[in-house]
Scaffold this active site. Structure first.
Site, mmCIF file in Angstrom:
data_model
loop_
_atom_site.group_PDB
_atom_site.id
_atom_site.type_symbol
_atom_site.label_atom_id
_atom_site.label_comp_id
_atom_site.label_asym_id
_atom_site.label_seq_id
_atom_site.Cartn_x
_atom_site.Cartn_y
_atom_site.Cartn_z
ATOM 1 N N ASP A 79 0.857 -1.153 -0.078
ATOM 2 C CA ASP A 79 0.210 0.047 -0.073
ATOM 3 C C ASP A 79 0.819 1.239 0.047
ATOM 4 O O ASP A 79 1.772 1.383 0.969
ATOM 5 C CB ASP A 79 -0.843 0.107 1.244
ATOM 6 C CG ASP A 79 -1.969 -1.061 1.095
ATOM 7 O OD1 ASP A 79 -2.365 -1.491 0.094
ATOM 8 O OD2 ASP A 79 -2.410 -1.401 2.181
ATOM 9 N N ASP A 114 -13.645 -4.210 -2.418
ATOM 10 C CA ASP A 114 -13.601 -4.002 -0.982
ATOM 11 C C ASP A 114 -14.932 -4.557 -0.321
ATOM 12 O O ASP A 114 -16.002 -3.841 -0.907
ATOM 13 C CB ASP A 114 -13.200 -2.611 -0.763
ATOM 14 C CG ASP A 114 -11.949 -2.304 -1.009
ATOM 15 O OD1 ASP A 114 -11.008 -3.323 -1.350
ATOM 16 O OD2 ASP A 114 -11.506 -1.126 -1.216
#
Length: 252
Positions: A11, A130
């Site tokens: 990330d 997600d």
């Protein structure tokens, strides 16, 4: 059946790797290019780089990170975050990415997936989903905008739709499990893996070798993705693969 894949996730925020819990409380985890090179050497099958700041300023930073990463690794890598049109996909592929992950923009404009698949090939388009369990729906719901916005859409419906649109695989992140190290969301992963015919990469919750074993055997995932356990060297990729082979799991 294809061998299972082990995929570290980086990330990236403002050019640095960060990691949080349930998409919040981020802490620094190092330089993305250095970590990518390390994982390549350690035997990772692929990498995922997610630009989690994805602002206009961050976009230039990320292109440079992609270029530098492509120069130091041999394994395929996927880049996602802030991709909203075909030109963004082309720019990142030209910088050296092998696949592109699309999430929020694809929910807003599903044709981004079909256009990307048509122009660049299905194998290069990864639909990132997600997911969070919604008790009122009694089902998993798709979230966008880095996990901040509920879409009102059921995960299984959207998973089937992205497959029909031409996505080559699904990167499925359980927001409930993300960063907890309590294990992957096996029910979610299995539900999606059995509902679509394209590969599903399970993400969110990896804390041990046993978690990977379960997500491959019970969750039916094609690949297992993790961040913090690799970044902080709680589990090393060579020992993970060795242990999985010893348990009868076919890994690359």
């Amino acid at each position: 059946m294809a061998a299972k894949r082990i995929i570290p996730c980086l990330d990236v925020k403002d050019g640095r790797v960060v990691k949080g819990v349930n998409f919040e409380h981020l802490r620094d985890a190092g330089d993305p290019v250095e970590l990518a090179a390390l994982y390549d050497q350690e035997g990772a099958d692929e990498l995922v780089l997610l630009d989690i700041s994805a602002t206009v300023e961050g976009r230039a930073t990320m292109i440079e990170v992609v270029r530098q990463t492509a120069a130091v690794i041999k394994i395929p890598f996927t880049v996602g975050g802030g991709i909203s049109k075909a030109e963004d996909i082309e720019r990142l592929l030209s910088a050296g990415a092998d696949k592109i992950g699309v999430n929020t923009a694809a929910v807003k404009n599903p044709q981004l997936i079909s256009e990307g698949a048509r122009l660049f090939g299905s194998q290069r388009i990864v639909a990132a989903i997600d997911a969070r369990y919604n008790p009122e729906m009694q089902d998993w719901e798709v979230y966008t905008h880095g996990g901040k916005t509920a879409s009102g859409m059921k995960v299984l419906d959207w998973a089937k739709k992205v497959e029909e649109l031409g996505a080559g695989e699904i990167l499925l992140t359980s927001m409930d499990a993300d960063g907890t190290k309590d294990g992957f969301d096996l029910a979610l992963t299995r539900a999606v893996s059995e509902y679509v015919s394209i590969p599903v990469i399970a993400s969110g919750g990896a804390g041990s070798i046993e978690d990977f074993y379960k997500v491959f055997t019970e969750g039916k995932a094609a690949a297992g993705l993790a961040a913090s356990i690799f970044h902080y060297q709680e589990v090393r990729i060579p020992e993970l693969k060795q242990a999985l082979r010893a348990k009868g799991v076919d890994v690359r």
